[in-house]
Design a protein around this motif. Structure first.
Motif, PDB file in Angstrom:
ATOM      1  N   ALA A 109       0.829  -1.204   0.000  1.00 52.27           N
ATOM      2  CA  ALA A 109       0.000   0.000   0.000  1.00 52.27           C
ATOM      3  C   ALA A 109       0.863   1.254   0.000  1.00 52.27           C
ATOM      4  N   ASP A 110       1.948   1.234   0.764  1.00 51.80           N
ATOM      5  CA  ASP A 110       2.871   2.375   0.778  1.00 51.80           C
ATOM      6  C   ASP A 110       3.478   2.610  -0.602  1.00 51.80           C
ATOM      7  N   ILE A 111       3.787   1.536  -1.310  1.00 51.95           N
ATOM      8  CA  ILE A 111       4.357   1.663  -2.656  1.00 51.95           C
ATOM      9  C   ILE A 111       3.374   2.348  -3.593  1.00 51.95           C
ATOM     10  N   LEU A 112       2.108   1.926  -3.540  1.00 46.99           N
ATOM     11  CA  LEU A 112       1.100   2.576  -4.379  1.00 46.99           C
ATOM     12  C   LEU A 112       0.963   4.050  -4.018  1.00 46.99           C
ATOM     13  N   ASP A 113       1.008   4.355  -2.725  1.00 47.25           N
ATOM     14  CA  ASP A 113       0.962   5.745  -2.279  1.00 47.25           C
ATOM     15  C   ASP A 113       2.134   6.551  -2.836  1.00 47.25           C
ATOM     16  N   TRP A 114       3.333   5.966  -2.726  1.00 46.24           N
ATOM     17  CA  TRP A 114       4.535   6.665  -3.183  1.00 46.24           C
ATOM     18  C   TRP A 114       4.435   7.009  -4.666  1.00 46.24           C
ATOM     19  N   VAL A 439      18.554  -3.785   6.015  1.00 44.64           N
ATOM     20  CA  VAL A 439      17.440  -3.364   5.164  1.00 44.64           C
ATOM     21  C   VAL A 439      17.986  -2.624   3.947  1.00 44.64           C
ATOM     22  N   LEU A 440      17.683  -3.132   2.752  1.00 51.08           N
ATOM     23  CA  LEU A 440      18.104  -2.480   1.515  1.00 51.08           C
ATOM     24  C   LEU A 440      16.933  -1.944   0.703  1.00 51.08           C
ATOM     25  N   SER A 441      15.740  -2.326   1.072  1.00 52.47           N
ATOM     26  CA  SER A 441      14.567  -1.965   0.278  1.00 52.47           C
ATOM     27  C   SER A 441      13.733  -0.912   1.001  1.00 52.47           C
ATOM     28  N   ARG A 442      13.661   0.254   0.413  1.00 54.23           N
ATOM     29  CA  ARG A 442      12.808   1.333   0.911  1.00 54.23           C
ATOM     30  C   ARG A 442      11.955   1.851  -0.240  1.00 54.23           C
ATOM     31  N   SER A 459      11.190   1.481  -7.419  1.00 54.65           N
ATOM     32  CA  SER A 459      11.101   2.328  -6.216  1.00 54.65           C
ATOM     33  C   SER A 459      11.915   3.610  -6.403  1.00 54.65           C
ATOM     34  N   GLY A 460      11.651   4.576  -5.513  1.00 55.54           N
ATOM     35  CA  GLY A 460      12.306   5.867  -5.635  1.00 55.54           C
ATOM     36  C   GLY A 460      11.896   6.571  -6.921  1.00 55.54           C
ATOM     37  N   ILE A 461      12.500   7.726  -7.156  1.00 51.49           N
ATOM     38  CA  ILE A 461      12.187   8.453  -8.397  1.00 51.49           C
ATOM     39  C   ILE A 461      12.658   7.653  -9.613  1.00 51.49           C
TER      40      ILE A 461
END
Length: 482
Positions: A109-114, A439-442, A459-461
C-alpha cells in the motif's frame, strides 16, 4: 477457517475464467495440500489483454496526473483496509508467517501511495537557448508494459510494477506467479474498486513461457519489467532485443556480509539472523554469504545458531509461527544439495533448528561454519534458510572475496569505524549497500542490481523514470523569407 478465493484473470476491466486447456493447482506449502485450481490463460485471453492495454494507452496517457494519483491513493487505502483478509491468503499460498504477510500488504500500500505522489512530479526541464526559442525536455510514458512477478513477494512486486507504470501514464499487462495468484488478485480487486478504467491494468495467470512469448512478440508492448531468475531474465532479454523493447531486470543476488571485529557481535548476529530467516530465506536482497572476522567468528556462529534453534517453525497462518515453509517442494532438494556440498568440502554443519512433522515443505533453519569460498552455497543464490559463515583476517582480501561473484544486487558491512564503513561501501560491487543495517529496500530509494543481478531500478524516483522516456523539443520561431 480462512476461505480461499476463486482465481480468475482480470482483462479489460472484467474478471473471467481462463480459456486455456490446462489448469494450475495452488498448493498450501505448509501441508502440501491443494487450495484451489484455476484454468490457465489461453491465447485468446492474452490477446484480449494486449488489445485492452493498447486501446487504453492513449486515454490513460492523457489522464491528468491528479486523477491517476486519486485512483492509486484510493487503491492503497483499500489494500490497507483489507490486511486482515489479504494477509492470511498470502500466508496460505506462499507459506510466510502472518506477521510478515501483514507487513508485506502494508508496504505494498505504501508503494502505491509513493507512486501516486511521485507521478505528479514527473518534471521535465527548460534548457537556456537563444532569444525566441524554447528548448524543452519533457517526460512521456514509455507505452504499454509487460511485467512478470515472482512467488516470494507476490504483493510488493505487483505493487511496484503496477504503481510505477500507472503513475507514469503507462498501461500494463502483468503475468503474476501462478503459484501465488490470490495475492495478485487481491491487489487488482483494489485497483478495480478504486475506479481504474477498463484495460489500463490487466492480470493474466498461466504458463509462463506461453504468456511471455506472446506478450513480448506483440507490437503493442514497449517495455518489459521482470523480477525473476537469471535464466528467465536472459530468455526474456533475447525476446526484448529482437523486438526493440526497453527492459528492467531484477534477477536475484547472493549478498555478501562483512562483519568486522569492532562490532557488538550479539546485536549484529541477531539482526543478521532475523533478516536471513525472514520468508524462510526466500529473499533476493538479504544477507546471504557471511564473512566474519576471525576474532569474533565463533561468537557470531554461536549467537546465530542459538537464534535458529529458538525459532518456531510452522504453518504461516498460525499466530506463533516465526518461520514458515518453503514456497514449493523443489526448494527442499536444492537446500539439501547446498548442505551436502558444504559438508563434503569440509564445512561444519550445525543442525540447530527443527521442522514440524508432516508433508509440508519445511526446511530446518541451518547454520554452516568454516565454509570454503568454492562451496555452492557461496557461489549460487541460496534462497533458503541456511546461514553460511566464512572467516577472514585481511580487509582487502575479504573485499575481493565478497566481490568475486556474478551477482551484484546487495552487499552489507558492519563496523564501528566510519572510515572503514566508507571505504568498504565504496569498494563493494553492488547496486545497494547496507552499512550497519540489514534493510536495503525502501519505498523512497532505488532497488536494483548490477552484473548478473540485472539492470534498471524500481522504487524511488528512478522507479517512476523506468516507465518514462525523455523527449527533447527544440522550438524556434516560424521560418519566413527575407
Amino acid at each position: 477457517m480462512q476461505t480461499f478465493p476463486e482465481i480468475r484473470q482480470f482483462i479489460d476491466g472484467a474478471w473471467r475464467r481462463g480459456s486455456g486447456t490446462t489448469a494450475e493447482t495452488v498448493v498450501d506449502p505448509a501441508t502440501a495440500r491443494p487450495l484451489t485450481e484455476f484454468a490457465h490463460a489461453g491465447e485468446a485471453d492474452i490477446d484480449a489483454a494486449l488489445a485492452a492495454a493498447g486501446r487504453s494507452a492513449t486515454p490513460w496517457r492523457h489522464t491528468a496526473p491528479q486523477e491517476r494519483y486519486r485512483i492509486l491513493r484510493r487503491a492503497a487505502e483499500l489494500l490497507r483496509a483489507r490486511v486482515d483478509t489479504a494477509a492470511p491468503i498470502l500466508s496460505l499460498e506462499q507459506g510466510k508467517p502472518l506477521a510478515e504477510s501483514r507487513a508485506e500488504i502494508a508496504v505494498s500500500a505504501d508503494i502505491l501511495d509513493w507512486y501516486a505522489e511521485e507521478g505528479r512530479r514527473a518534471y521535465g526541464r527548460i534548457v537556456p537557448g537563444a532569444p525566441g526559442t524554447r528548448l524543452m525536455v519533457v517526460a512521456e510514458p514509455i507505452g504499454p508494459v509487460a511485467a512478470f512477478t515472482p512467488w516470494n513477494f507476490p504483493a510488493t512486486t505487483v505493487a511496484r510494477k503496477v504503481g510505477g507504470a500507472l503513475a507514469a501514464g503507462c498501461t500494463i499487462v502483468i503475468k503474476a506467479s501462478e503459484e501465488t495468484p490470490a495475492t495478485a488478485v487481491a491487489v487488482f480487486e483494489c485497483l478495480e474498486e478504486a475506479g481504474l478504467p477498463p484495460g489500463v491494468a490487466n492480470l493474466v495467470l498461466g504458463i509462463p513461457a506461453q504468456i511471455s512469448e506472446r506478450l513480448l512478440k506483440s507490437p503493442v508492448i514497449r517495455k518489459v519489467s521482470l523480477t525473476g531468475s537469471i535464466g528467465v531474465g536472459r530468455a526474456l532479454g533475447h525476446l526484448a532485443v529482437d523486438h526493440d523493447l526497453v527492459t528492467t531486470m531484477e534477477l536475484g543476488g547472493n549478498a555478501p556480509v562483512i562483519v568486522f571485529d569492532d562490532v557488538d557481535v550479539d546485536a549484529v548476529a541477531q539482526a543478521c539472523a532475523i533478516a536471513k530467516f525472514r520468508n524462510s530465506g526466500q529473499v533476493c536482497n538479504v544477507p546471504s554469504r557471511f564473512y566474519v572476522h576471525e576474532r569474533v567468528v565463533d561468537r557470531f556462529v554461536e549467537r546465530v545458531a542459538a537464534f535458529a534453534a529458538a525459532l518456531c517453525v510452522g504453518p504461516g497462518v498460525e499466530p506463533t509461527t516465526q518461520m514458515g515453509a518453503l514456497a514449493n517442494r523443489r526448494r527442499l532438494d536444492v537446500m539439501g544439495g547446498f548442505v551436502d556440498d558444504a559438508r563434503a568440502r569440509g564445512a561444519t554443519v550445525h543442525d540447530v533448528g527443527s521442522r514440524p512433522a508432516g508433508d509440508g515443505y519445511f526446511f530446518a533453519p541451518t547454520v554452516i561454519s568454516d565454509v570454503p569460498d568454492d562451496a555452492k552455497i557461496m557461489t549460487d543464490e541460496v534462497f533458503g534458510p541456511i546461514v553460511p559463515v566464512a572467516r577472514f583476517s585481511d580487509t582487502d582480501d575479504v573485499i575481493r572475496r565478497a566481490n568475486d561473484t556474478t551477482y551484484g544486487l546487495g552487499s552489507f558491512v558492519f563496523t564501528e569505524s566510519l572510515e572503514r564503513a566508507t571505504m568498504v561501501s565504496d569498494a563493494l560491487e553492488a547496486g545497494m549497500v547496507g552499512v550497519n543495517t540489514v534493510v536495503l529496500s525502501r519505498t523512497e530509494t532505488p532497488f536494483g542490481g548490477i552484473k548478473a543481478s540485472g539492470h534498471g531500478y524500481e522504487s524511488g524516483i528512478e522507479g517512476l523514470e523506468a516507465y518514462m522516456r525523455r523527449k527533447a523539443i527544440l522550438q524556434h520561431p516560424p521560418l519566413r523569407s527575407a
